[in-house]
Design an enzyme around this catalytic site. Structure first.
Site, short mmCIF file in Angstrom:
data_model
loop_
_atom_site.label_atom_id
_atom_site.label_comp_id
_atom_site.label_asym_id
_atom_site.label_seq_id
_atom_site.Cartn_x
_atom_site.Cartn_y
_atom_site.Cartn_z
N ASP A 9 0.87 -1.17 0.00
CA ASP A 9 0.00 0.00 0.00
C ASP A 9 0.92 1.23 0.00
O ASP A 9 2.11 1.12 0.29
CB ASP A 9 -0.88 -0.04 1.26
CG ASP A 9 -1.73 1.20 1.41
OD1 ASP A 9 -2.29 1.67 0.39
OD2 ASP A 9 -1.83 1.71 2.55
N ARG A 10 0.38 2.39 -0.34
CA ARG A 10 1.23 3.60 -0.35
C ARG A 10 1.08 4.40 0.94
O ARG A 10 1.94 4.34 1.81
CB ARG A 10 0.88 4.47 -1.58
CG ARG A 10 1.99 5.45 -1.93
CD ARG A 10 1.53 6.56 -2.87
NE ARG A 10 0.79 7.58 -2.12
CZ ARG A 10 0.21 8.65 -2.69
NH1 ARG A 10 0.24 8.81 -3.99
NH2 ARG A 10 -0.42 9.53 -1.94
N ASP A 11 -0.05 5.12 1.09
CA ASP A 11 -0.21 6.00 2.26
C ASP A 11 -0.23 5.20 3.56
O ASP A 11 -1.05 4.30 3.74
CB ASP A 11 -1.51 6.81 2.13
CG ASP A 11 -1.49 7.76 0.94
OD1 ASP A 11 -0.42 8.30 0.62
OD2 ASP A 11 -2.56 7.94 0.32
N GLN A 56 -6.63 6.12 -4.80
CA GLN A 56 -6.48 7.58 -4.78
C GLN A 56 -7.72 8.23 -5.37
O GLN A 56 -7.71 8.77 -6.48
CB GLN A 56 -5.22 7.99 -5.57
CG GLN A 56 -3.91 7.48 -4.97
CD GLN A 56 -3.56 8.07 -3.61
OE1 GLN A 56 -3.96 9.20 -3.30
NE2 GLN A 56 -2.85 7.31 -2.78
N CYS A 93 -5.90 3.05 -8.22
CA CYS A 93 -7.32 3.21 -8.53
C CYS A 93 -7.70 4.67 -8.28
O CYS A 93 -7.68 5.12 -7.14
CB CYS A 93 -8.19 2.31 -7.66
SG CYS A 93 -9.94 2.78 -7.78
N CYS A 100 -16.04 0.91 -9.92
CA CYS A 100 -15.00 0.19 -10.67
C CYS A 100 -14.77 -1.17 -10.02
O CYS A 100 -15.39 -1.50 -9.03
CB CYS A 100 -13.70 0.99 -10.65
SG CYS A 100 -12.91 1.05 -9.05
MG LIG Z 1 -2.92 3.08 3.57
ZN LIG Z 2 -10.84 1.75 -9.61
#
Ligand SMILES: [Mg+2]
Ligand SMILES: [Zn+2]
Length: 159
Positions: A9-11, A56, A93, A100
């Site tokens: 994951d990023r954040d 995002q 995303c 989606c």
């Molecule tokens: Mg996160």
């Molecule tokens: Zn998506």
């Protein structure tokens, strides 16, 4: 030959998460979590693919132009590579909830990466910091590692 992958994951995993309901929209606000950078170096040394999967929806909400997000990720990848911790790919995303099949915990981002990179999913793991990440890993049947500020707080084995 299929390769194992560490999905990140990023954040809250690669960078310090923004406050609830806020988004990182500028490179100036992007702060790496140093422990994770070290882990990426280790995973690369072990031969793992390292791929970022991130929601995002600020993009869908008009708060973050898609081009700005792309530039943010370009700079993130450049900075990581300079630290000896290159990531192989970034899947994002940008959509709103319920519109989606890629917004986590849906598996769209991971499945796209699996197709492109020939990933051995059963030998892969996911590292995240939220229920969405946990549910994604559970749905995929892969091991989930929950982190908080660069420390591992729980390991949920895959099947
Ligand atoms: Mg996160
Ligand atoms: Zn998506």
């Amino acid at each position: 030959m299929k390769r194992p992958c560490v999905f990140l994951d990023r954040d809250g995993v690669i960078n310090v998460a923004p406050p609830e309901g806020e988004y990182i929209t500028r490179w100036e606000d992007f702060r790496f979590i140093p422990e994770t950078v070290d882990w990426i170096r280790l995973f690369k040394a072990l031969g793992y693919l390292v791929i970022v999967v991130t929601n995002q929806r600020a993009v869908a909400r008009g708060l973050l132009p898609a081009a700005d997000l792309e530039e943010l990720h370009r700079r993130m990848r450049e900075a990581l590579a300079e630290k000896g911790a290159p990531v192989d790919d970034v899947y994002c995303c940008p959509h709103e909830e319920g519109t989606c099949s890629c917004r986590k915990p849906q598996p769209g981002l991971v499945l796209e990466a699996v197709r492109k990179w020939g990933i051995d999913l059963g030998a892969s793991i996911l590292i995240g910091d939220s229920m969405r990440d946990r549910e994604l890993a559970k749905g995929l049947g892969i091991t989930y590692i929950e982190v908080r500020e660069g420390r591992i707080v729980e390991v949920q084995p895959g099947r």
